[in-house]
Every structure is written in structure tokens, then in C-alpha cells.
Design an enzyme around this catalytic site. Structure first.
Site, PDB file in Angstrom:
ATOM      1  N   GLY A   5       0.836  -1.192   0.000  1.00 11.49           N
ATOM      2  CA  GLY A   5       0.000   0.000   0.000  1.00 11.49           C
ATOM      3  C   GLY A   5       0.867   1.237   0.000  1.00 11.49           C
ATOM      4  CB  CYS A  26       5.278  -4.138   0.230  1.00 10.60           C
ATOM      5  SG  CYS A  26       6.170  -2.606  -0.001  1.00 10.60           S
ATOM      6  CE1 TYR A  27       1.229   1.192   5.530  1.00  8.29           C
ATOM      7  CE2 TYR A  27      -0.403  -0.569   5.745  1.00  8.29           C
ATOM      8  CZ  TYR A  27       0.105   0.659   6.150  1.00  8.29           C
ATOM      9  OH  TYR A  27      -0.496   1.347   7.177  1.00  8.29           O
ATOM     10  CG  HIS A  54       5.664  -5.772  -4.527  1.00 10.87           C
ATOM     11  ND1 HIS A  54       4.400  -5.559  -4.015  1.00 10.87           N
ATOM     12  CD2 HIS A  54       6.403  -4.698  -4.168  1.00 10.87           C
ATOM     13  CE1 HIS A  54       4.369  -4.397  -3.386  1.00 10.87           C
ATOM     14  NE2 HIS A  54       5.576  -3.853  -3.458  1.00 10.87           N
ATOM     15  CD  GLU A 111       2.555  -8.445  -5.196  1.00 10.48           C
ATOM     16  OE1 GLU A 111       3.406  -9.160  -4.627  1.00 10.48           O
ATOM     17  OE2 GLU A 111       2.277  -7.294  -4.819  1.00 10.48           O
ATOM     18  CB  SER A 146     -21.765  -8.262 -26.534  1.00  9.93           C
ATOM     19  OG  SER A 146     -20.631  -8.864 -25.939  1.00  9.93           O
ATOM     20  N   GLY A 147     -21.047 -11.081 -28.230  1.00  3.18           N
ATOM     21  CA  GLY A 147     -19.974 -11.606 -29.061  1.00  3.18           C
ATOM     22  C   GLY A 147     -18.670 -11.650 -28.286  1.00  3.18           C
ATOM     23  N   GLY A 148     -18.630 -10.951 -27.164  1.00  7.11           N
ATOM     24  CA  GLY A 148     -17.433 -10.952 -26.323  1.00  7.11           C
ATOM     25  C   GLY A 148     -17.357 -12.226 -25.493  1.00  7.11           C
ATOM     26  CG  ASP A 185     -16.022 -11.009 -19.862  1.00  5.29           C
ATOM     27  OD1 ASP A 185     -15.216 -11.952 -19.918  1.00  5.29           O
ATOM     28  OD2 ASP A 185     -15.688  -9.843 -19.619  1.00  5.29           O
ATOM     29  CB  SER A 225     -19.928 -15.975 -25.138  1.00  2.00           C
ATOM     30  OG  SER A 225     -20.049 -15.010 -26.139  1.00  2.00           O
ATOM     31  CE  LYS A 273     -11.778 -11.205 -21.040  1.00  2.00           C
ATOM     32  NZ  LYS A 273     -12.963 -10.356 -21.183  1.00  2.00           N
TER      33      LYS A 273
END
Ligand code: XMP
Length: 537
Positions: free
Chosen positions: A53, A80-81, A179, A181, A233-235, A237, A239, A379
Site C-alpha cells: 500500500g 511490503c506495507y 513483491h 506477485e 455481445s460476441g465478447g 464474458d 458468452s 478473465k
């Protein structure tokens, strides 16, 4: 299912921590550091990870670790923080005057001398494992630990941080100044995995199959025997969301696909065929292109274009819903980053650069109850679920496409003719990239983060409202120009232009000019984000 709670102390990397843990097939959720005890403990975590942070623990209203976290007796990893907050809370010292350390640093593990400690063998071995694979790490901190809290030992040091990692092996509290990550810390994900699996004892059960099983049960419980509407929409998510709901309730789902006329080549047919042939689910396709083109007539201002497409979509969708007898539920493809962004602490509200919206987004004034099966998925997980549900690879792994469609890539006035010109040019670029194996998406996902790859994360053509003189077959031409935009990025917040091979660019340019009527010049966009954005509008 075993879970981990990640407390967000305002780090720009908080979501990355969660993604790394999920990649280890462990379910975790992100909470603001001051979320109520009931909320955090509701997921029954087996351990806590505290993010970094921007603050200093000595500031008056600095974020801190709530007391109930310690009372659970569960393992804690502070990053870290998070490490500084842990130190501060347990009686160690954090030096606020130290020089800022930013960038790559080499660390040296100090764990080998620790085996004689009175800690249970399992945890001293775990401490070993925790530091085992690391040497080069990413640092980004001002404050640092100068005195360990009681019970802690140093696990690693760096040139600048004598206490780059620490641990209390009895209580299973750990802290790292760097970090793990970010992909600039090679093998950092292993540290997170060891913490989660070996120290917290979590089993990796978060797989596409278990996600599907859980979602199906949840959807069935939520909607009972009611009808559910989905806007596709075709995207990826929308679908995958519709596919999950279809798996749960079959024909109670009605999916509506509004063809705006602003999609990429063959996109409409691909969506329809994915639903009919792969999911065996009915899809109502509405050709609304005339309405979109007439609403966009004469409009050139980017924000106005975006607004028009968003509003038009809602009105058309409303009409469809009425015709279908106004089902009670609406499927929404909200994914976890959207949820997290709206509740993240301590981060400046970003200045509005563009009004992003998702076609298929919720009309605010409509009376639907939402079904959001992807609400807790990243995603990559959405894509894995889509594949497991049998959606075709071309749909699941397609590159992101903005809600307002080709409008934002058709600079100047959006006419049917110009959009069609743009669509043809775009298809050529995609075809050549695909043949060259450079059409990324899979390769730009986090699992290969850090590896240099030529593959594009997003690539498309932009049509410019600029005409220039050319010569074709001894004839003078005076036609429009197209720009190729191809970027590499991990998160789409920042991006670099892709160093595409010159031969490939040459092929694309020559094919566009030869095959697409109305374009006589092709340029390559060599601007990173920032200062540019990925889309041109
Ligand atoms: P920019 O152009 O802001 O885009 O650098 C970042 C990413 O977002 C996509 N994008 C959108 N996605 N609705 C969306 O769902 C939108 O209105 C929208 N505008 C941009 C863009 O394609 C890129 O991946």
C-alpha cells in the site's frame, strides 16, 4: 472449499496477488483492509495475505491489521506495507526515513541456519520452501523494517534491506519486503503457493470443473423455474456467462444477440454458431444495424459516438425484453476485476479518459434481478470455464473488443461503407497475424507473464478520415489511410507497441491496399500507452 482472504491496503498490485493465488487453483477473495469481520470471515479463510500500500504505518490514519485477524490464529503473509503493518502491530520497528528502494534487487536466503529453531519441523521446512526459489525480486518501498517483532527471525536480506523477509515460524506469520506477485519477481508465484498450500494447508480445489459445478448449483437456486434473459455481445464474458446459465437451466434461458453492424468480420455468425452448434442453445439474433448507422449519421466526436451506441443498445434490448414478456432475471457478464475496482480502498478515482461501457451492459432503469455467474472470476478463469463448457476456441480466446465496437476505430463519420472498409482491412491484419502465430491472448495471459513474446495482446486496424495521394496501375488515387495498432500488455492499463516483423507488416500493408477498396496508405502506430491509449477514440 478451502479459501484465502487477501486484505487490500491500497496496492496497485492487490488484484495480481489474487490472480496468482487463483492460478494455484485456490479460491481467494480480496477485501478492503477495513472490511467488517463478518464479511471477511464469511468465506472461512485458512490464511490471510496482506497487500502492499502507498501509506506509512506512522501516518495518523494509516491502515492497520484489525485485531480479529490475529485472534483467528491463522497464518498471515504480509507483503511490503502488509509486512510493515504486521511489524508495527506486533512491536517491531519500521523506519520511515529510509531511502526509497525501487526496482530489481538481489536477495539472499537466510533460512539454512534456522533448522535448529524450536519451530515444528514442518514450518521450518516451509520457510525454506518459501525462500527457496527466489534470488531476484522486485522492490518498491520507502519504509523498511529495522527491528523484528518478538518471535520473528530474518529469512532473507538484500543489499538495501537487511530484513527483506521475516517469519515467526511458531505463529506462522511471514513478511516480505518485496513483491512476489509481480512478474518482475521470477518464481514469486511459488512463494505465494508455498504459503497457501504448505503453511495454510489449503488444498487446490478451484478448478474449472469445480467452478462450473458450484455456479450451476447457485444459478439453479437463484432462479428456480423462472425465465432468464441474456444479452450476448460476441465478447468472451457475455458468452461464457450465458453458457453457464444455459448449463444450469437449459431452455429457461433466452439469449438475445443484437447485431449492431459494428462487429468484426464474421463475428456475428461465429456467436450464433457457437450457441446453436456447441451449446445447443437458442439465440435470437436481431439485425439492428440500420438503426445504429442512422443514429451515428454525421457524428464524429468520440464520446458522443460512444454514448449513442450505448443508449441505442439499451433501447433495442428493452424492446426485445418486452416482446419476450419481460423475464424476471437478466444475465450480466460482470467479472471480478469490475467488482474489485468499485470497492478498492485508498486509490484515487481515476480521471475519466473514455466512457467505457459494455454492450450487453445493464440498462439502469430496467426492472431485472441480476444473475452474475462470473462475478468472482478473473478473465483467465472465465476463459478456462468457457473452454470446459465446450465453447469454440476462437470465441473463448479472442482478443478484447470494445463495447462500442468498430465505431471507436472508424475515426470521423461512421458510415456503413467506411465500417465495411475497416472490417475488411482488420480481417487481413488478423489473418496475417494468425498465420504467423502472433495473434496472442493465450500467450499474453498471466501464466507466461514476464516471458518476452512477440505475440500481440490486442491488434486491429483503425480507419483514418485522412485522404492522401497514391498511384496504382499508373492511376492517381486519392483515398483514405489505415493505421495498424498492435500492442503487448499484461493488464491493458499500460501497453507497448508490438515489435512486429517488418516482413509481416509489409504483407499486411500490401494486402490491405490491394484488396480493400478505398484505402491507399497504411501506417504503423508506434506509440505506447501512456501517453496514447490503445484504442484511438
Ligand atoms: P484504452 O483505449 O482505454 O483501452 O487504452 C483499454 C482496453 O479497453 C478496451 N476498451 C473497451 N472495452 N468497453 C469495453 O468493454 C469500452 O467502451 C472500451 N473502450 C476500450 C480496449 O479495447 C482495450 O482493450
Amino acid at each position: 472449499m478451502d479459501t484465502i482472504a487477501i486484505l487490500d491496503f491500497g496496492s496497485q498490485y492487490a488484484q495480481l496477488i489474487a490472480r496468482r493465488v487463483r492460478e494455484a487453483q485456490v479460491y481467494c477473495e480480496l477485501f478492503p483492509w477495513d472490511a467488517p469481520q463478518e464479511t471477511i470471515l464469511a468465506i472461512q479463510p485458512k490464511g490471510f495475505i496482506l497487500s502492499g500500500g502507498p501509506r506509512s504505518v506512522y501516518e495518523d490514519d494509516a491502515p492497520f491489521i484489525q485485531e480479529f485477524i490475529f485472534k483467528t490464529g491463522l497464518p498471515i503473509l504480509g507483503i511490503c506495507y502488509g509486512m510493515q503493518a504486521l511489524t508495527h502491530a506486533l512491536g517491531g520497528k519500521v523506519d520511515s526515513s529510509a531511502q526509497r528502494e525501487y526496482g530489481q534487487a538481489q536477495i539472499q536466503s537466510l533460512v539454512s541456519g534456522l533448522d535448529t529453531l524450536a519451530a515444528p519441523a514442518r514450518y521450518s521446512t516451509s520457510a525454506h520452501l518459501l525462500m527457496f526459489s527466489l534470488s531476484s525480486v522486485w522492490m518498491s518501498h520507502g519504509d523498511r523494517i529495522t527491528e523484528l517483532p518478538k518471535g520473528f527471525v530474518a529469512l532473507a536480506k538484500s543489499g538495501n534491506s537487511p530484513l527483506a523477509a521475516m517469519g515467526d515460524l511458531q505463529r506462522k506469520y511471514f513478511g516480505v519486503q518485496f513483491h512476489p506477485e509481480v512478474h518482475h519477481t521470477p518464481n514469486g508465484e511459488k512463494l505465494l503457493q508455498h504459503f497457501v498450500m504448505d503453511i495454510c494447508g489449503v488444498k487446490p480445489e478451484w478448478t474449472p470443473a469445480s467452478i462450473i459445478e458450484e455456479s450451476v448449483a447457485r444459478i439453479q437456486k437463484q432462479v428456480g423455474d423462472q425465465r432468464v434473459l441474456a444479452a450476448v455481445s460476441g465478447g468472451v464474458d457475455s458468452s461464457v456467462a450465458a453458457a453457464l446459465v444455459h448449463k444450469a437451466i437449459g431452455d429457461q434461458l433466452v439469449s438475445v444477440f443484437v447485431d449492431t453492424g459494428l462487429l468484426r468480420k464474421n463475428e456475428g455468425e461465429q456467436v450464433a454458431s457457437a450457441f446453436r452448434n456447441h451449446l445447443h442453445s437458442e439465440l435470437i439474433a436481431v439485425d439492428a444495424s440500420d438503426e445504429f448507422f442512422s443514429a451515428l449519421q454525421g457524428v464524429t466526436e468520440p464520446e458522443q459516438k460512444r454514448r449513442i451506441v450505448g443508449e441505442k443498445f439499451i433501447r433495442i434490448f428493452e424492446g426485445q425484453a418486452r416482446q419476450l414478456g419481460q423475464p424476471k432475471f437478466l444475465v450480466q457478464g460482470t467479472i471480478y476485476p469490475d467488482v474489485v475496482e468499485s470497492s478498492a480502498p485508498d486509490r484515487d478515482k481515476a480521471q475519466k479518459i473514455k466512457s467505457h461501457h459494455n454492450v450487453g451492459g445493464l440498462p439502469e432503469d430496467m426492472q431485472f434481478e441480476l444473475v452474475e455467474p462470473l462475478r468472482y472470476l478473473f478473465k483467465d478463469e472465465v476463459r478456462a470455464v468457457g473452454e470446459a463448457l465446450g465453447l469454440p476456441e476462437a470465441l473463448v480466446w479472442r482478443q478484447p473488443f470494445p463495447g462500442p465496437g468498430l465505431t471507436v476505430r472508424c475515426l470521423g463519420e461512421v458510415t456503413r461503407e467506411r465500417v465495411s472498409r475497416l472490417r475488411e482491412a482488420d480481417a487481413i491484419l488478423i489473418d496475417e497475424l494468425s498465420k504467423a502465430g502472433l495473434l496472442g491472448s493465450r500467450s499474453s495471459s498471466s501464466s507466461t507473464a514476464g516471458q518476452q513474446s512477440l505475440s500481440t495482446s490486442q491488434a486491429f486496424v483503425v480507419l483514418l478520415p485522412v485522404r492522401s495521394v497514391g498511384v496504382m496501375g499508373d492511376q492517381r488515387t486519392y483515398q483514405e489511410a489505415a493505421a495498424i495498432r498492435a500492442v503487448t500488455t499484461e493488464d491493458f492499463m499500460t501497453a507497448d507497441w508490438a515489435r512486429l516483423p517488418h516482413d509481416l507488416l509489409a504483407r499486411v500493408s500490401s494486402r490491405i491496399v490491394n484488396e480493400v477498396e478505398g484505402i491507399n496508405r497504411v501506417v504503423y502506430d508506434i506509440t505506447s500507452k501512456p501517453p496514447a491509449t490503445i484504442e484511438w477514440e
